[in-house]
Design an enzyme around this catalytic site. Structure first.
Site, PDB file in Angstrom:
ATOM      1  N   TYR A 136       0.952  -1.087  -0.367  1.00 56.59           N
ATOM      2  CA  TYR A 136       0.054  -0.414   0.040  1.00 56.59           C
ATOM      3  C   TYR A 136       0.981   1.445   0.221  1.00 56.59           C
ATOM      4  O   TYR A 136       0.169   2.497  -0.130  1.00 56.59           O
ATOM      5  CB  TYR A 136      -0.751   0.350   1.334  1.00 56.59           C
ATOM      6  CG  TYR A 136      -1.774  -1.114   0.872  1.00 56.59           C
ATOM      7  CD1 TYR A 136      -2.734  -0.907  -0.485  1.00 56.59           C
ATOM      8  CD2 TYR A 136      -1.731  -2.088   1.629  1.00 56.59           C
ATOM      9  CE1 TYR A 136      -4.069  -1.951  -0.314  1.00 56.59           C
ATOM     10  CE2 TYR A 136      -3.360  -3.319   1.146  1.00 56.59           C
ATOM     11  CZ  TYR A 136      -4.426  -2.828   0.567  1.00 56.59           C
ATOM     12  OH  TYR A 136      -5.214  -3.884   0.011  1.00 56.59           O
ATOM     13  N   PHE A 423      -9.721  -4.325  11.731  1.00 58.39           N
ATOM     14  CA  PHE A 423     -10.921  -4.247  10.182  1.00 58.39           C
ATOM     15  C   PHE A 423     -11.203  -4.603   9.562  1.00 58.39           C
ATOM     16  O   PHE A 423     -11.971  -4.865   8.174  1.00 58.39           O
ATOM     17  CB  PHE A 423     -11.203  -2.381  10.991  1.00 58.39           C
ATOM     18  CG  PHE A 423     -10.559  -1.935  10.153  1.00 58.39           C
ATOM     19  CD1 PHE A 423     -10.930  -1.360   9.470  1.00 58.39           C
ATOM     20  CD2 PHE A 423      -9.520  -1.245  11.058  1.00 58.39           C
ATOM     21  CE1 PHE A 423      -9.295  -0.572   8.392  1.00 58.39           C
ATOM     22  CE2 PHE A 423      -9.015  -0.014  10.423  1.00 58.39           C
ATOM     23  CZ  PHE A 423      -8.248   0.222   9.554  1.00 58.39           C
TER      24      PHE A 423
END
Length: 423
Positions: A136, A423
């Site tokens: 990322y 999450f």
């Protein structure tokens, strides 16, 4: 990249998830991560937490018969930043590309569309936990927090506890029975540590997910609460895994999931209970802040097998709004020359002025003091990574003498930033 909703060779279409396609969309994610189906409890939570209008899907093939081959989603979170403000943040999640469609630009297309959508929603930050750290950075995400893991050898470590620890009452209770009270404790702690998430439905239920197949032989989830004057002031959630050698020597393990407390005595009482349990030789801490207080309480930290790893990645979607949303430890007046090829609206020079009361960050034509990419700003944003260390690695360039040190001190945080759960 995307052109009018099409990607790759034109057969691939990117769009918003239809709720009726959730099972196929999620099954594609499972396949991207090895093909193992999630247990029903976790799968049910993921379905409830999914926000379809924030979820993207890529299809391959003619309209009406297209196969889902990639997807991504985000949750509407609020993230604590230095100064205590809760900043709207897109919690990037459920990113996966079918193995047959890798290396075709689908991930880049999803990230491009997602960041455009997040910007349109007015959320200045995007955050994620990375399955692979190398992925990322090219999209502007910087590793902003770490998590501490440890295995405390209970037979060789003693705990020094503060005054008042013996006055704390401890009770074992079913986790669901005290969920609201534990969430109230958690909510009081959120403003005090950057990186924490304000939990709203259904995220309070996340702490209770406890499928038997995930325990590896450990007990169902247990909950210990700390009380003072009838009020719950702390809690610990954990599993116990008994084990014995062939000589019947106990080698049981406590697997700690959560420990939150409002004061040092309650914290110490909870931790002491776990270290003093019968038939236990090890207490495992899987995700704690790197400045967690127990490290100053143990008699021998070398017997605690401490490790750290990357945790939360931060991406500034709107540089000006994000830098204005937090406060700064010391007065700062610095011009950043920001590089951001993926979100070019951020590129250029920004003047940041601020202190412990607030900040302003605006476009400027003034000469730059510090040059860096948006990735480095994301890494430093929560105060856990210093600009000085990034400069020493060659990732930040000082253009005015002393500017990096001044900004680095201002960006710091009195407590280490920490993401309490994934999450």
């Amino acid at each position: 990249m995307t052109v009018d909703g099409r990607v790759g060779d034109g057969r691939l279409d990117i769009g918003v998830l239809d709720p009726g396609d959730w099972d196929a969309w999620f099954s594609n994610l499972e396949l991207a991560f090895g093909g193992i189906r999630e247990d029903d409890e976790n799968r049910g939570f993921d379905r409830a937490a999914t926000v379809p209008e924030r979820s993207l899907v890529v299809r391959d093939g003619p309209k009406g018969g297209a196969e889902i081959v990639a997807g991504a989603g985000s949750f509407p979170f609020r993230l604590t930043v230095p100064g205590g403000a809760l900043v709207p943040s897109a919690g990037v999640t459920m990113v996966g590309v079918k193995p047959t469609h890798r290396r075709r630009g689908l991930l880049s297309a999803l990230m491009r569309r997602q960041l455009d959508d997040v910007r349109a929603l007015g959320e200045p930050l995007a955050i994620l936990t990375a399955s692979e750290p190398a992925i990322y950075g090219r999209f502007g995400y910087g590793a902003a927090t770490q998590q501490l893991m440890a295995e405390i050898e209970t037979s060789r470590v003693r705990l020094a506890v503060p005054d008042g620890t013996d006055d704390v009452r401890l009770r074992l209770v079913p986790p669901a029975e005290v969920l609201d009270a534990c969430e109230a404790v958690y909510a009081r702690l959120v403003p005090g540590r950057p990186g924490m998430l304000a939990r709203v439905a259904p995220w309070e239920r996340h702490a209770l997910i406890d499928p038997a197949e995930d325990r590896g032989g450990a007990s169902p989830l247990q909950c210990l609460v700390a009380e003072r004057a009838g009020e719950i002031v702390g809690y610990a959630r954990f599993h116990v895994k008994p084990d014995w050698t062939w000589t019947s020597t106990h080698e049981g393990t406590v697997q700690l999931r959560d420990l939150d407390a409002l004061d040092p005595a309650a914290y110490a009482a909870l931790l002491r209970y776990l270290l003093d349990l019968d038939l236990i030789s090890t207490v495992q801490l899987r995700n704690r802040p790197v400045d967690d207080a127990w490290q100053q309480m143990v008699s021998d930290v070398r017997r605690c097998n401490v490790r750290v790893r990357d945790s939360l990645y931060v991406r500034l979607v709107e540089v000006g709004a994000a830098l204005e949303a937090r406060t700064y430890q010391t007065p700062v007046d610095v011009v950043f020359d920001v590089e951001d090829d993926f979100c070019p609206w951020n590129a250029g020079r920004w003047r940041l002025t601020g202190d412990a009361k607030g900040a302003s960050c605006e476009r400027t034509e003034d000469a730059a003091d510090v040059a860096l990419s948006v990735r480095e700003l994301g890494a430093a944003y929560l105060g856990g990574v210093s600009l000085v260390s990034l400069a020493a690695a060659g990732r930040v360039r000082e253009l005015r003498g002393g500017a990096v040190a001044q900004a680095s001190v201002a960006f710091g945080s009195a407590v280490a930033p920490w993401l309490p759960h994934g999450f």
